[in-house]
Structure formats: C-alpha cells, structure tokens
Write an enzyme that holds these catalytic residues in place. Structure first.
Site, PDB file in Angstrom:
ATOM      1  N   LYS A  72      45.916  39.089  47.082  1.00 41.50           N
ATOM      2  CA  LYS A  72      45.064  39.878  47.685  1.00 41.50           C
ATOM      3  C   LYS A  72      44.191  39.071  48.663  1.00 41.50           C
ATOM      4  CE  LYS A  72      44.645  43.465  44.339  1.00 41.50           C
ATOM      5  NZ  LYS A  72      43.733  44.121  43.109  1.00 41.50           N
ATOM      6  N   TYR A 132      41.519  45.281  51.581  1.00 39.63           N
ATOM      7  CA  TYR A 132      42.362  44.398  50.913  1.00 39.63           C
ATOM      8  C   TYR A 132      43.931  44.261  51.550  1.00 39.63           C
ATOM      9  CZ  TYR A 132      39.959  47.019  47.134  1.00 39.63           C
ATOM     10  OH  TYR A 132      38.912  47.597  46.166  1.00 39.63           O
TER      11      TYR A 132
END
Length: 180
Positions: A72, A132
């Site tokens: 991420k 994200y």
C-alpha cells in the site's frame, strides 16, 4: 521524491520534493521510475479512500495473506492520522515490530507499506481523508485482522480511540489467528 527507509526493511516514508514559486508548489506524489530505484516493483491495481468524521476514529489492524499479499501507498489528503504498520513476515529480522508515522494533509508525507505488513491508523483531527494505492484486489477470504490493542505488539497510540467499528473491535488477538 525523498525516500527514507524505516527500521522495517522495505517500508519507506516518502516526502514530496517541492518546487515552489509565487503560485505555490509542484511535486510528484508517484513515479514508477523512482519507486523502482528503491526496489519497489508492485503495480497499483486499486485506489481506495476513507473519510473519517471524527478525531479518534481507529481503523485496523488489517492485512491480506498469500496469494493476495498487498502493498500500500498511504497518504492523508485532509486532516491528520497516526499511521501504524507491523512487520508480519515471519522470516524478517523485524518480525512483529511496528512503526508509527504522522501523515497529514499539510505535510504531504506518504507511507509505503510492503507486502506482508498489517496496517491501521487513528485520526488526529475531525474530517480526515486517507487514500491508499494498493497492489492487489481486495480478497475477503485472504483478509486477516487482529486487535489494535493486542499486547503482543504494545502499539503506543497517541490518543485513545473514540470510534471503532464493531468489526474492528471484535477482532481476535494475534495469537488466535493464522497469518502465514
């Protein structure tokens, strides 16, 4: 872009290298070439965002296991968070160690979270937004979660949570889940 590797191998704090003038500034928040220079080769397959109404909202601790491991790139676009990652790679020298970093809409700082890490955050301000960029599609059967206050990790959160989802509050302790 300025990459600073954390004590957890493969995890980076990333700051924008600003070019400023009378209009404001310009900077890159993502460049695959820059990421490749730091050994980061995972593609971005999905971008997620969360809006958090109140200070003290806690989300975590979440991860995905193989074959759906995900990395991420986390950025707070409005407000502020204390972002926490835990190295869950059993072969790693820093297995079960954690770091926390303050990401804000004003500091533009990002946290790169490698595959095999758990992730969570607590909001430090009302009306906080987080994005994200993720390297894997969400796979519910590969999701693993454990309690944000698990004594196994002893995370030092900067404030006590005020809002936690029923799901996050019901997670088991780490010792009771299968990660690998």
């Amino acid at each position: 872009m300025i990459f600073t590797e954390t004590k957890l191998k493969g995890a980076f704090l990333i700051d924008v290298n600003f070019i400023e003038d009378e209009r404001g500034f310009f900077g890159r928040s993502y460049c695959s070439e820059e990421f490749l220079k730091h050994g980061i080769t995972t593609p971005v397959l999905q971008t997620n965002m969360s809006h958090n109404k109140e200070k003290g909202t806690l989300r975590g601790m979440h991860m995905q296991i193989a074959p759906y491991l995900e990395s991420k790139l986390v950025r707070c676009t409005r407000g502020a968070i204390y972002d926490v990652i835990i190295d869950m790679r059993s072969e790693s020298e820093t297995y079960k160690q954690w770091i926390g970093a303050e990401l804000t809409g004003d500091n533009y700082r990002m946290l790169y979270v490698p595959e095999g890490f758990a992730h969570g955050f607590i909001t430090l301000e009302d009306n906080t937004d987080v994005t994200y960029q993720v390297s894997q599609y969400y796979a519910p059967t590969a999701e693993r979660c454990f309690r944000w206050d698990d004594p196994e990790f002893d995370i030092k959160w900067p404030l006590s949570p005020r809002i936690i989802s029923k799901k996050d509050n019901a997670h088991a302790l780490f010792e009771d889940i299968t990660v690998n």
